[in-house]
Every structure is written in C-alpha cells, then in structure tokens.
Design an enzyme around this catalytic site. Structure first.
Site, PDB file in Angstrom:
ATOM      1  N   TYR A   1     -14.955   2.580   7.477  1.00  0.00           N
ATOM      2  CA  TYR A   1     -13.328   2.877   7.478  1.00  0.00           C
ATOM      3  C   TYR A   1     -13.386   3.476   8.879  1.00  0.00           C
ATOM      4  O   TYR A   1     -12.625   3.001   9.793  1.00  0.00           O
ATOM      5  CB  TYR A   1     -12.749   3.796   6.479  1.00  0.00           C
ATOM      6  CG  TYR A   1     -11.520   4.231   6.865  1.00  0.00           C
ATOM      7  CD1 TYR A   1     -10.361   3.232   6.948  1.00  0.00           C
ATOM      8  CD2 TYR A   1     -11.059   5.404   6.801  1.00  0.00           C
ATOM      9  CE1 TYR A   1      -9.011   3.364   6.981  1.00  0.00           C
ATOM     10  CE2 TYR A   1      -9.760   5.929   6.814  1.00  0.00           C
ATOM     11  CZ  TYR A   1      -8.715   5.065   7.037  1.00  0.00           C
ATOM     12  OH  TYR A   1      -7.430   5.320   6.989  1.00  0.00           O
TER      13      TYR A   1
ATOM     14  N   ILE B   1      -1.486  11.484   3.660  1.00  0.00           N
ATOM     15  CA  ILE B   1       0.008  11.255   3.642  1.00  0.00           C
ATOM     16  C   ILE B   1       0.422  11.429   1.978  1.00  0.00           C
ATOM     17  O   ILE B   1      -0.346  10.926   1.292  1.00  0.00           O
ATOM     18  CB  ILE B   1       0.190   9.546   3.884  1.00  0.00           C
ATOM     19  CG1 ILE B   1       0.111   9.251   5.391  1.00  0.00           C
ATOM     20  CG2 ILE B   1       1.645   9.492   3.465  1.00  0.00           C
ATOM     21  CD1 ILE B   1       0.821  10.232   6.163  1.00  0.00           C
TER      22      ILE B   1
ATOM     23  N   GLY C   1       0.778  -1.125  -0.087  1.00  0.00           N
ATOM     24  CA  GLY C   1       0.028   0.006   0.046  1.00  0.00           C
ATOM     25  C   GLY C   1       0.775   1.106  -0.101  1.00  0.00           C
ATOM     26  O   GLY C   1       2.062   1.299  -0.007  1.00  0.00           O
TER      27      GLY C   1
HETATM   28  N1  SER Z   1      -5.709   8.890   4.052  1.00  0.00           N
HETATM   29  C1  SER Z   1      -6.877   8.209   4.334  1.00  0.00           C
HETATM   30  C2  SER Z   1      -7.917   8.200   3.588  1.00  0.00           C
HETATM   31  O1  SER Z   1      -8.167   9.045   2.881  1.00  0.00           O
HETATM   32  C3  SER Z   1      -7.180   8.893   5.686  1.00  0.00           C
HETATM   33  O2  SER Z   1      -6.345   8.367   6.772  1.00  0.00           O
HETATM   34  O3  SER Z   1      -8.983   7.395   3.585  1.00  0.00           O
END
Ligand code: SER
Length: 319
Positions: free
Chosen positions: A141, A171, A11
């Site tokens: 999520y 990120i 990932g």
């Molecule tokens: N990068 C993730 C998302 O957008 C958030 O933690 O699902």
C-alpha cells in the site's frame, strides 16, 4: 462544465464524497464508479461500472460521460494490500497511471488523488512528521501510494495536467464498515459499542495514529480541489489530520456515552503496520496554502458518530 467522475465510489470515502459532491455541484454533474455492477447507494446519481486496471474502461467512461474532473479514490488499503499485494499493485499503481494518462489524453481539467499516512515507514520520524522526510514504506500500500503521489506530481509538472492530493490520516465515518485498512478499528469500535457488543481491538491500547472525522476530510478535499493553483506550493502530498488517537483514548471516550461498553486488545498483523506510521503529522502547509482548518475534535467526532449510527440503525438517516 463537464461531469466529475469518482472512482472507488463504494469505498469508505467515496460513499460520503459522492453525495457531498452532488450537493456541491448538482447530482446531474456527478458520475460514481466502482468495480461492482450496480449500487443502490446513490439514488439520482449516475453510476457506471469501471475497473481502473482497464485503461479502456477509463477511457470509455471519460469520453462517454464528458468528464472534466476526477476524484480517483479506487485503491486497495493497507491490510488488504498485504493479503493480496499483486492486486494492490495493479489497482493502486496501474490504476493511477491509467487514470492520469487517460485524463491527460482527454483534456480532463483536474484530477484529485488521495494519498495516505501509509506512505511513511519505520525510519520516518514519528512526531509531527513533515511532508518531506525519510519515506521508505514497506507495505505494498505504502509503496504504491508514494509512487502514485510522485506520478501525480510528474503529470502535473511535466505534462500540464492539474493533479492535486492529500495524505489522509485514518478516517472515521459511519456509512460503510471499512475492514481493509489499519485505522479501521476506530469505526469497528463504534459499531460494536452501538450494537451492545464487546470489541476485541486488533491494535494495542496505546497505538497512536493521526485521524479525522469524515466531514472535515470531505471539506478539506473540496477546498484543495477548488483552490487557486497559484497558492499551491505542493501538488499531491498535502497532509491532513485533526487529532492523534489511540484505541484506549477512543474506548474511554465512547464509554462516556455507553458506560458498559467493553474493549479487549489482541494485536494482529496490523499492529506492525500501525507501528510503521507516524503518531502525528505536520499539517501546517495545508493550513498556510489553502486554509485547512478541521472543526471536529475527538469529543465532537464521538458524539457525531454515536448520533449518526443510532439514527442509521433506527432508519432515520441513510446508511
Ligand atoms: N486508512 C488507511 C489504512 O488504514 C490509511 O490511510 O490503510
């Protein structure tokens, strides 16, 4: 020392974390794993196919590879999770329970589990959001990740397994092209700009979210992993962010380097997800307990991303 197992190694974070850990601990001490049969992404580093929803597969890799530490990254992110909530439940929640249970059983020393700003919901205060606040996520999520944080804390406090983790912001990194999350517009914007293509952003121009550059995230994860447990007042919910970003700010910043880059805005279902998340988060506990101190601001991130992506396109650095 035993080996360090990384789940979800293919990932966005794993593809950078695996070589980073190999550099730190020696390639021979790292085992990368993911659900795919094989990969050419990690030359010189062992790779094993592991589906975290199979408890047996986890048990096998822990004992075969003499695992003493785990970075459990396998997860289904926010946007993909809304498309397939059942898969998100199984991977994020069953997978985490499997990893924690088998780690405990096998005497693994430490488990690191990243969480997310996605644990927050629309009733959470949006600015400088503290670690403890109203937490009522409404994406699969978010629901599975807050439960994973609490499971980690449970295993840590009641079962004696050393579990640590951080709530990651969006990120920004160049090695993979992430498409599963809500914050991924940032990476897509860079790749379009570099390839000379216009970009239609799926979030509104002024949607503000906490973000950071990958190198700061990797450094912080390692720092917390290595920290003296006596200094830790939290377990699985330390917050990380280097700045708050909107698509408009990022576009303007990229245009300083690539002036003819064009961005349009056509929000889709991800806009609703983004609007449930904080605009900025309070990282003071991470700074106080284990010295979190990111070094990339927005300008530095943009410069580094453009340089790395150009070099990757020219074949000068690994993609
Ligand atoms: N990068 C993730 C998302 O957008 C958030 O933690 O699902």
């Amino acid at each position: 020392m035993g080996t360090i197992l990384v789940t979800g190694a293919l990932g966005q974070i794993g593809s950078d974390l695996v070589p980073f850990l190999a550099e730190e601990y020696g390639a021979e001490n790292i085992v990368a794993s993911d659900v795919k049969d094989s990969t050419s992404l990690f030359p010189g580093i062992a790779y094993r196919k592991v589906d975290v929803t199979s408890r047996e597969a986890i048990s096998r890799v822990i004992s075969n590879e003499k695992v003493s530490g785990i970075f459990h990254l396998a997860g289904i992110l926010s946007a993909s999770g809304e498309k397939n909530p059942e898969l998100a439940y199984r991977v994020n929640l069953d997978g985490t329970f499997n990893v924690l249970s088998e780690a405990k059983k096998a005497g693994v020393q430490k488990v690191f589990i990243p969480s997310t700003i996605g644990v927050f919901g629309s009733s959470t205060p949006k600015k400088n959001t503290p670690v403890e606040t109203v937490i009522r996520p409404s994406t699969m999520y978010g629901i599975t990740k807050i439960a994973s944080e609490l499971l980690g804390e449970y295993f840590s406090k009641h079962l004696g397994l050393d579990v640590r983790g951080v709530r990651l912001p969006g990120i920004i990194s160049y090695k993979t092209e992430p498409v599963a999350g809500t914050t991924d517009y940032s990476v897509e914007m860079f790749t379009h700009a570099i390839d000379g293509k216009p970009y239609a952003c799926y979030l509104k121009r002024d949607t503000q979210l906490p973000m950071m550059y990958i190198d700061d995230a990797l450094g912080a994860m390692l720092k917390l992993y290595e920290s003296d447990p006596a200094n830790l007042t939290r377990r699985t919910d330390y917050q990380l962010s280097a700045y708050s970003l909107t698509p408009g700010i990022l576009a303007d910043s990229i245009m300083k380097h690539i002036p003819d880059f064009e961005v349009t805005y056509s929000p889709d279902f991800r806009q609703k997800i983004a609007e449930m998340w904080p605009e900025s988060i309070d990282c003071s506990l991470s700074a106080a307990d284990w010295g979190f101190n990111p070094s990339y601001g927005i300008e530095e991130t943009v410069e580094k991303m453009i340089r790395n992506l150009r070099m990757a396109r020219d074949g000068k650095i690994a993609k």
